[in-house]
Design an enzyme around this catalytic site. Structure first.
Site, PDB file in Angstrom:
ATOM      1  N   HIS A 164       5.963   2.718   6.143  1.00  0.00           N
ATOM      2  CA  HIS A 164       5.664   4.139   6.326  1.00  0.00           C
ATOM      3  C   HIS A 164       4.523   4.596   5.436  1.00  0.00           C
ATOM      4  O   HIS A 164       4.113   3.914   4.492  1.00  0.00           O
ATOM      5  CB  HIS A 164       6.916   4.982   6.043  1.00  0.00           C
ATOM      6  CG  HIS A 164       7.373   4.972   4.613  1.00  0.00           C
ATOM      7  ND1 HIS A 164       6.855   5.816   3.672  1.00  0.00           N
ATOM      8  CD2 HIS A 164       8.294   4.214   3.977  1.00  0.00           C
ATOM      9  CE1 HIS A 164       7.439   5.589   2.500  1.00  0.00           C
ATOM     10  NE2 HIS A 164       8.317   4.616   2.658  1.00  0.00           N
ATOM     11  N   CYS A 180      11.823   0.468   1.002  1.00  0.00           N
ATOM     12  CA  CYS A 180      10.843   0.599   2.077  1.00  0.00           C
ATOM     13  C   CYS A 180       9.458   0.168   1.581  1.00  0.00           C
ATOM     14  O   CYS A 180       9.191   0.148   0.384  1.00  0.00           O
ATOM     15  CB  CYS A 180      10.800   2.031   2.590  1.00  0.00           C
ATOM     16  SG  CYS A 180      12.267   2.516   3.530  1.00  0.00           S
TER      17      CYS A 180
END
Length: 204
Positions: A164, A180
Site C-alpha cells: 500500500h 504490511c
C-alpha cells in the site's frame, strides 16, 4: 556474492552493493511531484531527502519468476516488479518492525484506489485509540493505506497484509509497519498500474 550496481542520474554516478544481480538503472526522480488523483491533491515528495537507493528505478534483475511477479526483499527494503528480459522496476519500501515481520508466497486478490482502512482487532487492542476506526477510516491523504492498496491472499484466504501507499515518505527504508509493505504514494500508484489481480507475490 556481492556485486555492484551503477546508477546514472543527472551526470552523477553512484555505486551500491547488491546481492544477486548486476544492474544499470534509471532513476525516476521527477516522478514525485504533486498531482491530482481521483479528486485528491497528492502532495509532492521532497525526493532529494529520500536516499537514491529507495527511489523508483528500472534495474537489471535475473530471476526464473514470470513477468508480472512481485518480489519483496525485506532485508534490502526493496520491492521488484518483474518486467521480463532481465529487467525489473524497483521501489523502496518500509517493512514490518520487530515482531511483525513475515515471509512467504501470496497473490494479489484485489486492488483498490484510495481504500478504506480498517485496523484489525489485534491492533485496536494494542492501540485503543484506533477503536473509532473499527468500521473503517475514510479514504484520504491521512489514511494509512494511502492512494492505493493491493490485498494479499493465500489459498487459505486473506493474509491481512497489503502492499500500500503511505503519506509517510520518510519511513521508506525502515522497519516501521505492523507487517504490511508500504511504498511512497507516487510509487504505489505506479505499481498498481503495472500489477494484475492474481499476480504472484514473494516476500523474503
Amino acid at each position: 556474492m556481492k556485486m555492484k550496481l551503477v546508477l546514472a542520474s543527472a551526470g552523477l554516478m553512484l555505486t551500491v552493493a547488491l546481492s544477486g544481480c548486476m544492474s544499470v538503472g534509471t532513476l525516476f526522480t521527477d516522478a514525485y511531484g504533486s498531482k491530482m488523483d481521483a479528486g485528491y491533491q497528492l502532495p509532492a515528495i521532497p525526493i532529494y531527502k529520500v536516499p537514491e537507493q529507495y527511489r523508483r528505478q528500472e534495474v537489471s534483475f535475473h530471476t526464473d519468476e514470470a513477468p508480472g511477479t512481485i518480489i519483496v526483499d525485506t532485508g534490502e527494503h526493496h520491492l521488484y516488479f518483474i518486467e521480463g528480459d532481465g529487467k525489473a522496476m524497483r521501489y523502496g519500501i518500509g517493512v514490518g518492525r520487530e515482531g511483525f515481520t513475515w515471509k512467504g508466497a501470496t497473490r494479489v486478490a484485489m486492488k483498490r484506489e484510495w481504500p478504506t482502512w480498517t485496523p484489525p482487532s489485534a491492533m485496536i487492542k494494542r492501540q485503543p485509540e484506533l477503536a473509532k476506526y473499527r468500521e473503517g477510516m475514510d479514504p484520504g491523504l491521512k489514511n494509512p493505506l494511502g492512494a492505493r492498496a493491493l490485498y494479499l491472499f493465500t489459498k487459505h484466504g486473506d493474509t491481512g497484509y497489503r502492499l500500500h501507499g503511505s503519506p509517510e515518505w520518510w519511513s521508506i527504508g525502515k522497519n516501521v509497519s505492523s507487517g504490511c509493505i508500504r511504498l511512497m504514494n507516487q510509487d504505489i500508484i505506479d505499481l498498481y498500474n503495472r500489477a494484475d489481480v492474481g499476480a504472484k507475490v514473494i516476500v523474503k
